[in-house]
Design a protein around this motif. Structure first.
Motif, PDB file in Angstrom:
ATOM      1  N   UNK A  69       0.975  -1.092  -0.042  1.00 16.75           N
ATOM      2  CA  UNK A  69      -0.143  -0.066  -0.017  1.00 16.75           C
ATOM      3  C   UNK A  69       0.720   1.204   0.055  1.00 16.75           C
ATOM      4  N   UNK A  70       2.177   1.185   0.168  1.00 15.66           N
ATOM      5  CA  UNK A  70       3.109   2.367   0.391  1.00 15.66           C
ATOM      6  C   UNK A  70       2.639   3.348   1.403  1.00 15.66           C
ATOM      7  N   UNK A  71       2.508   2.803   2.588  1.00 14.83           N
ATOM      8  CA  UNK A  71       2.009   3.477   3.465  1.00 14.83           C
ATOM      9  C   UNK A  71       2.852   3.643   4.723  1.00 14.83           C
ATOM     10  N   UNK A  72       4.219   3.650   4.436  1.00 11.54           N
ATOM     11  CA  UNK A  72       5.124   3.702   5.561  1.00 11.54           C
ATOM     12  C   UNK A  72       4.995   2.599   6.381  1.00 11.54           C
ATOM     13  N   UNK A  73       4.742   2.801   7.690  1.00 14.51           N
ATOM     14  CA  UNK A  73       4.682   1.818   8.558  1.00 14.51           C
ATOM     15  C   UNK A  73       3.170   1.959   9.459  1.00 14.51           C
ATOM     16  N   UNK A 127      -5.797   4.914  15.057  1.00 18.63           N
ATOM     17  CA  UNK A 127      -4.308   4.612  15.275  1.00 18.63           C
ATOM     18  C   UNK A 127      -3.735   5.016  13.667  1.00 18.63           C
ATOM     19  N   UNK A 128      -4.320   4.297  12.548  1.00 16.20           N
ATOM     20  CA  UNK A 128      -3.779   4.515  11.490  1.00 16.20           C
ATOM     21  C   UNK A 128      -3.892   5.910  10.649  1.00 16.20           C
ATOM     22  N   UNK A 129      -5.314   6.559  11.121  1.00 25.65           N
ATOM     23  CA  UNK A 129      -5.339   7.907  10.514  1.00 25.65           C
ATOM     24  C   UNK A 129      -4.744   9.082  11.363  1.00 25.65           C
ATOM     25  N   UNK A 130      -4.513   8.663  12.704  1.00 24.41           N
ATOM     26  CA  UNK A 130      -3.679   9.735  13.407  1.00 24.41           C
ATOM     27  C   UNK A 130      -2.194   9.894  12.864  1.00 24.41           C
ATOM     28  N   UNK A 131      -1.538   8.544  12.789  1.00 28.54           N
ATOM     29  CA  UNK A 131      -0.475   8.321  11.913  1.00 28.54           C
ATOM     30  C   UNK A 131      -0.210   8.857  10.363  1.00 28.54           C
TER      31      UNK A 131
END
Length: 169
Positions: A69-73, A127-131
């Motif tokens: 997904x190319x979304x870092x971690x 957590x995902x969208x906070x990051x």
């Protein structure tokens, strides 16, 4: 018996990753809702397995999704966190019943199952969208993405669970 369990979980792991990467990552409802159905692995994973192994598997699951997904971690952090907090969520939703040897997710009420799934999804997405957004100055965007993606993921997850449910009425 245990080999069957490993095969079943391994197959779920691979199929959910493939479904997420090949189908659901390409969906874009209303321009910003991407359902993350790979979280069903965290829902379906056996309860009596070792927590440390589950946390590692949660990290690997998120890391593989991140690669495609190319979304870092972001997925890895969110999945690992939800794998860590899963027993606390289960204790909150099911009470101490889930600690008994005879506990099975299929023996609980539909409302409890949906509540458990909703907590996993909302926690992960928060957590995902906070990051991803990483700014409280965009709080409305954070809430919009978290709530809408959580709702989309929850609806699709419930449909998938009912489609692949072992019990026939």
């Amino acid at each position: 018996m245990t080999n069957n369990l490993y095969l079943k979980n391994g197959l779920r792991f691979v199929l959910l990753i493939l479904a997420q990467v090949l189908v659901f990552n390409r969906l874009n409802f209303l321009g910003f809702i991407n359902p993350m159905i790979y979280l069903l692995f965290l829902y379906w994973y056996p309860i009596k397995q070792r927590q440390s192994v589950f946390i590692i598997i949660g990290f690997i699951l998120g890391f593989i999704i991140d690669i495609f997904s190319d979304t870092l971690a972001f997925h890895a952090v969110a999945c690992t966190t939800m794998a860590f907090f899963r027993p606390a969520i289960m204790r909150f939703v099911f009470g101490v019943n889930f600690e008994f040897q005879s506990f099975k997710l299929s023996n609980t009420t539909k409302a409890q199952q949906i509540t458990f799934l909703a907590f996993l999804i909302i926690g992960h997405h928060t957590i995902f969208f906070l990051l991803e957004i990483f700014s409280f100055s965009h709080l409305l965007l954070l809430l919009k993405k978290t709530v809408s993606t959580s709702a989309g993921t929850l609806v699709l997850s419930i449909l998938i669970i009912s489609l692949f449910s072992a019990e026939k009425e």
